[in-house]
Design a protein around this motif. Structure first.
Motif, mmCIF file in Angstrom:
data_model
loop_
_atom_site.group_PDB
_atom_site.id
_atom_site.type_symbol
_atom_site.label_atom_id
_atom_site.label_comp_id
_atom_site.label_asym_id
_atom_site.label_seq_id
_atom_site.Cartn_x
_atom_site.Cartn_y
_atom_site.Cartn_z
ATOM 1 N N TYR A 47 -7.965 -58.163 93.609
ATOM 2 C CA TYR A 47 -7.138 -58.530 94.763
ATOM 3 C C TYR A 47 -6.836 -57.312 95.627
ATOM 4 N N ILE A 48 -6.691 -56.142 94.980
ATOM 5 C CA ILE A 48 -6.473 -54.941 95.800
ATOM 6 C C ILE A 48 -7.688 -54.695 96.704
ATOM 7 N N ASN A 49 -8.886 -54.881 96.132
ATOM 8 C CA ASN A 49 -10.074 -54.673 96.952
ATOM 9 C C ASN A 49 -10.236 -55.757 98.006
ATOM 10 N N VAL A 87 -8.473 -55.824 105.572
ATOM 11 C CA VAL A 87 -8.067 -54.800 106.550
ATOM 12 C C VAL A 87 -9.281 -54.321 107.346
ATOM 13 N N ILE A 128 -7.780 -57.049 99.627
ATOM 14 C CA ILE A 128 -6.927 -56.584 100.731
ATOM 15 C C ILE A 128 -7.685 -55.564 101.573
ATOM 16 N N ALA A 129 -8.386 -54.651 100.875
ATOM 17 C CA ALA A 129 -9.168 -53.639 101.602
ATOM 18 C C ALA A 129 -10.203 -54.312 102.497
ATOM 19 N N ALA A 140 -3.509 -60.578 104.312
ATOM 20 C CA ALA A 140 -3.542 -59.436 103.404
ATOM 21 C C ALA A 140 -2.195 -59.263 102.708
#
Lengths: 115, 89, 178
Positions: free
Chosen positions: B41-43, B49, B45-46, B64
């Motif tokens: 999930y962090i990726n 963005v 978001i990347a 995001a």
């Protein structure tokens, strides 16, 4: 947009993407769970942070005024990443996942007051 | 220049996502899988963005932010479930 | 940090004022948060943000743990910059560690004896340890006197613990507890 700004934004984005990749490489190839915990919590979070900085510069220099709301995502991630790392680590300790044998201080995790 | 850099960055992050997916599939333990989902999930978001910059729109910001909030809650709840065998005590 | 320094002078013991604004720091944070969220600096949104900043602490302050006053804002700012710098610099180190052959890494579990005793400070210390690369805080002992830390690569545990205590714990203790 001037060339200098584009170069700065590009560096931010590429550095961010690079750190995200390093975090995932760490997740994929390190030998035990506790070592794998290190990659995602730090490198991936910093990766997103780098991209947010790039996005901040990009949207603030388009001539439509300053745009700071992306920084909320970065702040939120930097607050929550250690918390989720801690609780996933706690779950792993609870399940007594094996660590590689050369890990020092393994006796610490078997103390009764820790878990 | 940005129109060439952003696809490269998108490719790198996608590669990272594939590596996470690999860890998600092979496991071997449940905390490993939770950690892989957390990183995914962090990726994601990347990716959002980056795509927002590529399309020059701020529409993806809310998505995001929502993924950030929900992903964190998901990670904590899954870990809590492993710790207690129950979510609400 | 500006919100908390501003609220220093509003914390004078006017009880009516305190009843209306139970959490000044939280109110300022909410105000900034709302303006960031809407991404607009108009008078209307400032007023709406002021309304939220009053309403939310007013109705939820009984759920929040005790107020934590920032003793030394400047020291806090210095600590924050040290942490940010460490995150940036030491991430390079961890990136190199991750990319080199895994059998040359020397992971270790370490027990950090805690000097700080309050929940909030322990949380901040654990988060700082997790964010600065090379170490992740994994568990807190039941009596809250030891923090279990996993390090990715460490040559000398005693030295690593001493460094954490001196670099992160001592300033935190000074900022919030002394």
């Amino acid at each position: 947009m001037s060339l200098v700004l584009e170069i700065i934004i590009s560096i931010c984005l590429l550095l961010g993407a690079g750190f995200a990749l390093v975090g995932s490489i760490g997740l994929a190839r390190l030998p035990d769970f506790y070592m794998r915990l290190h990659g995602p919590t730090k490198a991936s979070t910093l990766g997103v942070g780098g991209m947010i900085v790039g996005s901040l510069i990009f949207f603030s220099t388009r001539g439509e005024g300053v745009s700071l709301h992306e920084i909320l995502i970065a702040i939120f991630l930097f607050i929550t990443a250690p918390v989720s790392a801690h609780i996933v680590g706690k779950a792993a300790l609870h399940l007594q996942l094996p660590a590689v044998e050369r890990t020092r201080g393994l006796s610490a995790i078997n103390r009764s007051d820790i878990r | 220049m940005l129109s060439t850099v952003i696809p490269i960055a998108l490719f790198i992050v996608s590669l990272a996502l594939v590596l996470n997916l690999w860890r998600l599939v092979i496991g071997p333990s449940l905390p490993d899988r939770i950690l892989a989902l957390d990183t995914m999930y962090i990726n994601a978001i990347a990716l959002l963005v980056l795509y927002g910059i590529y399309q020059q729109t701020a529409f993806y910001f809310e998505a995001a932010l929502l993924i950030a909030v929900m992903g964190f809650v998901g990670t904590v709840v899954l870990s809590k479930y492993l710790l207690r065998g129950d979510i609400i005590e | 940090m500006t919100p908390s320094t501003k609220t220093q002078d509003t914390e004078t013991p006017v009880s009516f004022w305190r009843r209306c604004w139970p959490r000044p720091v939280l109110s300022w944070l909410l105000w900034v948060l709302w303006l960031l969220l809407v991404n607009e600096l108009s008078v209307g949104h400032m007023l709406l943000a002021l309304f939220w900043a009053w309403l939310i602490p007013f109705y939820t302050h009984s759920f929040w743990p005790g107020v934590k006053s920032l003793r030394r804002p400047w020291l806090a700012l210095k600590f924050l910059s040290v942490v940010v710098w460490d995150i940036l610099v030491a991430n390079w180190v961890v990136a190199r560690l991750i990319l080199r052959p895994a059998d040359r890494l020397q992971p270790a579990f370490m027990l950090l004896p805690l000097d700080v005793q309050e929940d909030f400070t322990i949380t901040l210390l654990a988060s700082t340890i997790s964010l600065t690369p090379g170490t992740v805080s994994a568990d807190l002992s039941i009596d809250r006197r030891h923090l279990l830390i996993h390090a990715l690569h460490v040559d000398d545990e005693q030295q690593a613990i001493a460094q954490i205590k001196q670099r992160y714990e001592a300033p935190l203790k000074e900022i919030f507890e002394c």
